[in-house]
Enzyme design. Sequence first.
Site, PDB file in Angstrom:
ATOM      1  N   ARG A  98      -0.103  24.608  25.854  1.00  0.00           N
ATOM      2  CA  ARG A  98       0.417  25.688  25.012  1.00  0.00           C
ATOM      3  C   ARG A  98       1.412  26.499  25.848  1.00  0.00           C
ATOM      4  O   ARG A  98       1.168  26.748  27.042  1.00  0.00           O
ATOM      5  CB  ARG A  98      -0.712  26.631  24.559  1.00  0.00           C
ATOM      6  CG  ARG A  98      -1.543  26.099  23.404  1.00  0.00           C
ATOM      7  CD  ARG A  98      -0.738  25.969  22.115  1.00  0.00           C
ATOM      8  NE  ARG A  98      -1.512  25.415  21.018  1.00  0.00           N
ATOM      9  CZ  ARG A  98      -1.614  24.119  20.731  1.00  0.00           C
ATOM     10  NH1 ARG A  98      -0.981  23.229  21.485  1.00  0.00           N
ATOM     11  NH2 ARG A  98      -2.314  23.712  19.702  1.00  0.00           N
ATOM     12  N   HIS A 135       7.244  20.347  20.419  1.00  0.00           N
ATOM     13  CA  HIS A 135       5.788  20.249  20.170  1.00  0.00           C
ATOM     14  C   HIS A 135       5.459  18.886  19.532  1.00  0.00           C
ATOM     15  O   HIS A 135       4.935  18.822  18.405  1.00  0.00           O
ATOM     16  CB  HIS A 135       5.318  21.403  19.280  1.00  0.00           C
ATOM     17  CG  HIS A 135       3.842  21.667  19.388  1.00  0.00           C
ATOM     18  ND1 HIS A 135       3.296  22.912  19.305  1.00  0.00           N
ATOM     19  CD2 HIS A 135       2.784  20.818  19.582  1.00  0.00           C
ATOM     20  CE1 HIS A 135       1.978  22.845  19.410  1.00  0.00           C
ATOM     21  NE2 HIS A 135       1.639  21.564  19.579  1.00  0.00           N
ATOM     22  N   GLU A 157       7.232  29.503  18.809  1.00  0.00           N
ATOM     23  CA  GLU A 157       7.710  28.220  18.280  1.00  0.00           C
ATOM     24  C   GLU A 157       8.219  28.391  16.854  1.00  0.00           C
ATOM     25  O   GLU A 157       7.518  29.001  16.042  1.00  0.00           O
ATOM     26  CB  GLU A 157       6.590  27.172  18.337  1.00  0.00           C
ATOM     27  CG  GLU A 157       6.232  26.803  19.760  1.00  0.00           C
ATOM     28  CD  GLU A 157       5.203  25.672  19.862  1.00  0.00           C
ATOM     29  OE1 GLU A 157       4.775  25.137  18.831  1.00  0.00           O
ATOM     30  OE2 GLU A 157       4.833  25.333  21.002  1.00  0.00           O
TER      31      GLU A 157
END
Length: 619
Positions: free
Chosen positions: A309, A357, A338
């Site tokens: 993360r 991601h 994000e």
Amino acid sequence: MAASLNTPSLKTPPLSLSSKSLLRSSFSATFPNNIRFSRSQPQSHRFLTVNATAPGSFFKKPNAAATPTSSSPGSSSKKPTVLVAEKLGEAGLALLRHHANVECSYNLSPEELRVKIAHCDALIVRSATKVNRAVFESSGGRLKVVGRAGVGIDNVDLAAATEHGCLVVNAPTANTVAAAEHGIALLTSMARNVAQADASVKSGKWQRSKYVGVSLVGKRLAVLGFGKVGSEVARRAKGLGMHVIAHDPYAPADLARVIGVELVGLKEAITTADFISLHMPLTPATSKMLNAEAFGKMKKGVRIVNVARGGVIDEDALWRALNGGIVAQAALDVFTEEPPTKDNKLVQHEKVTVTPHLGASTMEAQEGVAIEIAEAVVGALKGELAATAVNAPMVPAEVLNELKPYVELAEKLGRLAVQLVAGGRGVKTVKVSYSSSRADLDTRLLRAMITKGIIEPICNIYVNLVNADYTAKQRGLRITEECIHLDGSPECPLESIKVQIANVESKFASSKSEGGDIRVEGQVKYRIPHLTKVGSFEVDVSLEGSIILCRQVDQPGMIGKVGSILGEENVNVSFMSVGRIAPRTHAVMAIGVDEPPRKESLKRIGEIPAIEELVFLKL
Ligand SMILES: NC(=O)C1=CN([C@@H]2O[C@H](COP(=O)(O)OP(=O)(O)OC[C@H]3O[C@@H](n4cnc5c(N)ncnc54)[C@H](O)[C@@H]3O)[C@@H](O)[C@H]2O)C=CC1
Ligand SMILES: O=C(O)C(=O)COP(=O)(O)O
């Protein structure tokens, strides 16, 4: 000893009769302010989703079947509604559609989500949707389960979910390999400048000397977070000839040994590594774990991969470390925000390789995750205990099967005890004693069900395994537990459960113990819960249907008199038992009845001259 439904440790142990618990000790139920969860069950330890047929199922809310459903065409009004807020694999959607009305609405704004959620029983998200407190509050109590189609649950407010009795489940295993493979892809491509060289060639250049890389073989890789993904990264890096060390305060040493990885302290990991790969969850403890201080200790020229993360790295500090030459390169799949802004300094940095991601984004992982989460959500909607529950104890199928009648007993004893209280609402102190020959008895499930039994009859709220401890604390209800160890065969998990309510008046004076507490005690006989003691009186009545308790002068003919009134009133007696302290003094008669008697019938019984007091209790 403080106990909680949600242990504040990073690893919530599965509910197990053999797990470490209490012996001849007492503790009170508390609820941690900061809950952190992590799941790290090796695949071989996966817990099954099992059907729990306790009196109320563990997660179902009372109105579950009756809730109105979505207006989608052809929707059945009996089916629950599941909102899928991010893209989910077809196989999972098909499974969901079999059991529920499924609405797929992607890219909802926070406001749109809050509006929609009021009509949904379940919500399925990936990492992009913030399931915050406002979402639970907007659900108006209808939302029963949030399914996170992936591992990280840092985008779900677990405390709010728990307070609202909403189960959170994730899909912890199906994307492990995908995330590990992506970590290795970033590691190798970073070391050989693949992304930068690709962009250079595509822009018409041929810069062979600019993109000379570094070799991996013989280099030291520190894996931080040696869970499912971290251990798979380690295994693959070993295959590339790297020397792999790992830091994880909770890692299983035997797994490290098998893979050939040395477990080390954080300091050693970050000061000696040529490469660092991050695989811990984002929690308050891991937030900005790689900060300026940590970068300051690293070997000059270290290279960093982050598929965990964004928040585990202080991104400003990383940027400075890249510019200061401490960090030679970084490869990042995840970001604090994000998507990152276009001008994000790290995204634009020439020494940084980025992906949007993508760790879990393989066809195989997404199909697997979709099925894993759909199964968990469907099971939870049916009121089953979920194998991948994040905010409730995980219960292995065999343990649950064994505990099932005791769980039922626990709830019914709670329900009986509270109905004996005059006024009900003043209940503040409950003592529970478990007599067991098991040295380690985990009582979380039993305690939750006693709490449910005590609270539900007196409040307009439902209690389930998720919110039992929280609800008890909110209501100022202190539950202390003790486990009395018996010598005997540990084959039977529990000999008896005793529930005592202190400092209250009773509607049925004979239910008070010598110490003045309302006391009911029960046992399981042939897998059926029985009431075996009321106050100081021993009785034996199976806990099915409802119960009439009466105290009478112990004299001949009483059973017949009461029995014939019930017969005349067409009330079917399932069980009858009389307990007395000494002959011809007082006795307590416990009568199990299949249907509630009319008030007049109870009045007639109460008017029998030898009957001293009488109470009717619903189970
Ligand atoms: N980029 C992506 O698409 C994906 C990202 N992830 C991220 O990777 C994380 C790890 O996933 P899994 O390995 O499946 O979870 P896991 O729960 O199996 O492993 C996490 C490990 O981190 C350890 N840990 C916790 N605190 C730590 C600390 N302070 N220092 C070192 N280790 C610590 C835990 O003990 C555990 O062994 C997830 O939480 C998720 O955030 C997971 C899958 C895909
Ligand atoms: O499983 C995880 O933790 C992930 O980070 C994967 O996220 P995603 O489902 O691809 O948005």
